[in-house]
Design an enzyme around this catalytic site. Structure first.
Site, PDB file in Angstrom:
ATOM      1  CB  CYS A 296      46.496  38.472  40.866  1.00 44.88           C
ATOM      2  SG  CYS A 296      45.514  39.517  39.811  1.00 44.88           S
TER       3      CYS A 296
ATOM      4  CG  HIS B 186      44.388  39.774  45.305  1.00 42.19           C
ATOM      5  ND1 HIS B 186      43.755  38.162  45.376  1.00 42.19           N
ATOM      6  CD2 HIS B 186      44.226  39.257  44.192  1.00 42.19           C
ATOM      7  CE1 HIS B 186      43.494  37.624  44.278  1.00 42.19           C
ATOM      8  NE2 HIS B 186      44.179  38.330  43.300  1.00 42.19           N
TER       9      HIS B 186
END
Length: 468
Positions: free
Chosen positions: A393, A375
């Site tokens: 992440c 992301h």
């Protein structure tokens, strides 16, 4: 013999002529009017009983012990006309009439053999819908046995080609029917993904309407035989039991770009277990797009994205820091979410602590159900390409994240190396199936286990490793 979807399929030919045989070489084997061979056609009758003789071994039956086994003698002739021969064992006219009236047990074997010198050349069995029944012919051509179960409630046409001792071709056509399925719920299957275009890492899923226990290997093997996957181009692949109600299918290596994959169930009418039959299920077709692979080297702090082997972009990234290391291994894109609210308590970080976070995140590409994404992370641009500062992440600039979001699709491959994190789980957090080596994957097929059983209990070896 011709193979179809990982199973042997015997194709019909003229009496006594094997499919694909050279016509010139057979010229001397022209039909003789008096040529004939006696066939042995064995089947178990369904008389409503479920006693011990249900599973009488083929070719070892004794009428007193296996009263339901019926072996007819049938004369195959040069004209291809079958004549049923009465034998002393069936001299009782009443019993013969009763036997003829009873349908075949769909869960029992069907056997064709020779009582006279000669050899079988081809055997074709079709049901009332034109579907072939897979079978296996011994190398010496003396015996044929079905390699997949008969379907319940079906009418079958059996065509046999043979040669007599002198090589003259003969044939026979017979008809029989199977008993209807027992009353009760039918086992069905729902396939995934939905129709569409997906990445090279896509896993075919099969969700069963009710479980098939691990201890019932034969039922599991029969079910696997009925779940058919075909593709253009052809690839090697296999089913793997994830749990009692779920199977996954994958190729040995990633799907080639632009492959068309078709999945169908042949369960309808097939006896899976004791008194349990398959029901109708919808098939599936999907397409593989370009092969997109994103490999993140957590130690080098960069992601390399390739399309069909060509590098598209190398992106500076940051991955999980100490205590939050990003999972290593191959993952598959699950879905894309333009905006996601991420909170620390979703991964066990308590509110009020230094590590807690609660913020909107854009261009989020999900790779695990527990919340691992690729992301946009504009707050960590200075660390991207330099150090790992995330909570697990893979973060990158908004520009790179938007490009990545627009480039990948569901099923594309996202791999992380050198992260120091735990290995991606195979099945319980997304699609980690590609982290299972091929030998282990095949061991998850019930067909491999059935093949290790005594010869008389095995299914067709052609079904061992279903290929598409």
């Amino acid at each position: 013999m011709a193979a179809a979807t990982g199973a042997m399929l015997l194709v019909a030919a003229a009496p006594g002529r094997a499919p694909g045989a050279d016509t010139g070489a057979r010229a001397s084997a022209a039909p003789r009017p008096g040529a004939a061979v006696t066939l042995l056609v064995g089947r178990a009758l369904d008389d409503g009983r479920r006693d011990a003789d249900r599973w009488c071994a083929v070719h070892t039956f004794r009428p007193a012990l296996c009263t339901r086994w019926r072996e007819q003698r049938v004369l195959a002739t040069a004209a291809g006309v079958a004549s049923v021969l009465r034998t002393p064992a069936l001299a009782d006219a009443e019993r013969a009439a009763r036997s003829d009236a009873l349908p075949t047990d769909a869960g029992a074997p069907l056997e064709i053999g020779l009582a006279d010198p000669g050899r079988l050349t081809d055997v074709t069995v079709r049901d009332g819908h034109g579907r072939h029944l897979a079978g296996e012919l011994t190398h010496e051509g003396r015996r044929w046995l079905n390699a997949e179960p008969l379907r319940a409630g079906e009418a079958y046409t059996l065509q046999v080609g043979a040669q007599d001792a002198a090589g003259a071709p003969v044939g026979a056509t017979l008809h029989f029917r199977t008993a209807p399925p027992a009353a009760g719920s039918r086992l069905t299957v729902a396939f995934g993904p939905r129709p569409g275009t997906y990445g090279a890492g896509t896993i075919v899923t099969a969700a069963l309407s009710h479980p098939v226990p691990a201890g019932d290997l034969l039922a599991r093997a029969r079910l696997e035989q009925a779940l058919q996957v075909t593709s253009e181009p052809r690839v090697e692949g296999a089913w793997h039991w994830v749990d009692d109600s779920t199977l996954h299918f994958r190729p040995r290596t990633y799907w080639p770009a632009h492959t068309v994959v078709r999945v169908r169930s042949g369960l309808d009418g097939v006896q899976v277990g004791e008194g349990e039959y398959g029901g109708p299920s919808a098939g599936l077709q999907f397409t593989i797009g370009d092969r997109i692979e994103a490999v993140t080297d957590a130690a080098a702090h960069e992601m390399t994205v390739r399309r069909n082997g060509r590098v598209l972009r190398t992106i500076p990234v940051t991955t999980g820091k100490e205590g939050f290391r990003t999972r290593s291994g191959v993952k598959v894109v699950l879905r894309k979410e333009h905006k996601v609210r991420m909170r620390g308590d979703s991964i066990g970080i308590k509110r009020g602590t230094k590590e807690f976070y609660d913020l909107p995140v854009f261009y989020a590409t999900r790779v695990t159900w527990s919340g691992e994404y690729v992301h946009a992370a504009p707050w960590s641009v200075e660390a991207q390409g330099e150090e790992n500062v995330s909570h697990g992440c893979t973060g990158m600039s908004t520009e790179d994240a938007a490009w990545f979001f627009g480039t990948v699709r569901e099923g594309d491959l996202v791999e992380v190396v050198n992260s120091g994190g735990e290995k991606m789980a195979p099945f319980d957090n997304g699609f980690g199936d590609w982290n299972v080596d091929w030998r282990t994957w095949l061991a998850g097929s019930a067909l491999a286990s059935v093949d290790a059983r005594p010869q008389e209990d095995r299914l067709s070896p052609a079904r061992l490793h279903p290929t598409t």
